[in-house]
Write a protein that holds these residues in place. Structure first.
Motif, mmCIF file in Angstrom:
data_model
loop_
_atom_site.group_PDB
_atom_site.id
_atom_site.type_symbol
_atom_site.label_atom_id
_atom_site.label_comp_id
_atom_site.label_asym_id
_atom_site.label_seq_id
_atom_site.Cartn_x
_atom_site.Cartn_y
_atom_site.Cartn_z
ATOM 1 N N ARG A 1 0.770 -1.289 0.099
ATOM 2 C CA ARG A 1 -0.073 -0.157 -0.061
ATOM 3 C C ARG A 1 0.702 1.351 -0.003
ATOM 4 N NH1 ARG A 1 -5.261 -1.505 0.268
ATOM 5 N NH2 ARG A 1 -5.740 -3.431 1.280
ATOM 6 N N GLY A 2 2.146 1.011 -0.475
ATOM 7 C CA GLY A 2 3.068 2.374 -0.288
ATOM 8 C C GLY A 2 2.759 3.385 -1.236
ATOM 9 N N ASP A 3 2.035 3.179 -2.370
ATOM 10 C CA ASP A 3 1.840 4.210 -3.172
ATOM 11 C C ASP A 3 0.390 4.904 -2.967
ATOM 12 O OD1 ASP A 3 4.166 3.822 -4.374
ATOM 13 O OD2 ASP A 3 3.414 2.111 -5.921
ATOM 14 N N GLU A 4 -0.348 4.189 -1.952
ATOM 15 C CA GLU A 4 -1.641 4.851 -1.689
ATOM 16 C C GLU A 4 -1.595 6.069 -0.740
ATOM 17 O OE1 GLU A 4 -4.451 2.036 -0.191
ATOM 18 O OE2 GLU A 4 -3.829 0.651 -1.491
ATOM 19 N N ALA B 1 -9.147 9.705 9.195
ATOM 20 C CA ALA B 1 -10.233 9.197 9.303
ATOM 21 C C ALA B 1 -10.213 7.847 8.904
ATOM 22 C CB ALA B 1 -11.194 10.116 8.650
ATOM 23 N N TRP B 2 -9.560 7.472 7.729
ATOM 24 C CA TRP B 2 -9.550 6.055 7.122
ATOM 25 C C TRP B 2 -8.801 5.252 8.150
ATOM 26 C CZ3 TRP B 2 -5.549 2.859 6.076
ATOM 27 C CH2 TRP B 2 -5.893 1.684 5.393
ATOM 28 N N LEU B 3 -7.590 5.568 8.497
ATOM 29 C CA LEU B 3 -6.687 4.938 9.441
ATOM 30 C C LEU B 3 -7.593 4.666 10.737
ATOM 31 C CD1 LEU B 3 -4.131 3.608 10.490
ATOM 32 C CD2 LEU B 3 -3.437 5.912 10.902
ATOM 33 N N LEU C 1 -8.469 0.859 12.545
ATOM 34 C CA LEU C 1 -7.911 0.743 13.918
ATOM 35 C C LEU C 1 -8.982 -0.079 14.914
ATOM 36 C CD1 LEU C 1 -5.136 3.460 14.453
ATOM 37 C CD2 LEU C 1 -4.659 0.715 14.006
ATOM 38 N N GLN C 2 -10.311 0.933 14.529
ATOM 39 C CA GLN C 2 -11.309 0.675 15.368
ATOM 40 C C GLN C 2 -11.811 -0.622 14.894
ATOM 41 O OE1 GLN C 2 -13.773 4.171 14.851
ATOM 42 N NE2 GLN C 2 -13.305 4.886 16.664
ATOM 43 N N GLU C 3 -11.706 -1.226 13.768
ATOM 44 C CA GLU C 3 -12.213 -2.522 13.345
ATOM 45 C C GLU C 3 -11.429 -3.585 13.597
ATOM 46 O OE1 GLU C 3 -12.939 -4.607 8.774
ATOM 47 O OE2 GLU C 3 -12.467 -2.395 8.921
ATOM 48 N N PHE C 4 -9.829 -3.135 13.562
ATOM 49 C CA PHE C 4 -8.985 -4.336 14.067
ATOM 50 C C PHE C 4 -9.304 -4.642 15.605
ATOM 51 C CE2 PHE C 4 -5.086 -5.256 16.134
ATOM 52 C CZ PHE C 4 -4.865 -6.491 15.091
ATOM 53 N N THR C 5 -9.588 -3.497 16.350
ATOM 54 C CA THR C 5 -9.678 -3.722 17.720
ATOM 55 C C THR C 5 -11.009 -4.236 17.981
ATOM 56 O OG1 THR C 5 -8.431 -1.686 18.124
ATOM 57 C CG2 THR C 5 -9.838 -2.516 19.930
ATOM 58 N N ASP C 6 -12.087 -4.001 17.235
ATOM 59 C CA ASP C 6 -13.233 -4.909 17.408
ATOM 60 C C ASP C 6 -13.258 -6.225 17.092
ATOM 61 O OD1 ASP C 6 -14.721 -2.705 17.922
ATOM 62 O OD2 ASP C 6 -15.446 -2.236 16.056
ATOM 63 N N ILE C 7 -12.275 -6.780 16.091
ATOM 64 C CA ILE C 7 -12.160 -8.250 15.790
ATOM 65 C C ILE C 7 -11.210 -8.878 16.872
ATOM 66 C CG2 ILE C 7 -11.046 -9.561 13.885
ATOM 67 C CD1 ILE C 7 -11.978 -7.629 11.678
#
Length: 58
Positions: free
Chosen positions: A15-18, A23-25, A29-35
């Motif tokens: 993802r280095g070129d994106e 807000a996306w990050l 992070l919230q999604e990761f923590t939920d999982i």
């Protein structure tokens, strides 16, 4: 090399070129923590560190 370096290198390679917003990050992070709630403390520390990066008192 730390174990986490491989994940960071993979992130950069894939993802280095994106361009992303903070807000996306934050959403990811919230999604990761939920999982994976067992990583809540680490994610919170990373987010706090990123938020205060330019704060001279920290």
């Amino acid at each position: 090399m730390y174990y986490t370096d491989r994940g960071i290198e993979e992130l950069e390679k894939r993802r280095g070129d994106e361009e992303v917003t903070l807000a996306w990050l934050a959403d990811r992070l919230q999604e990761f923590t939920d999982i994976h709630p067992e990583f809540e403390v680490a994610v919170e520390r990373l987010a706090t560190w990123l938020a205060r990066e330019d704060d001279p008192e920290d």
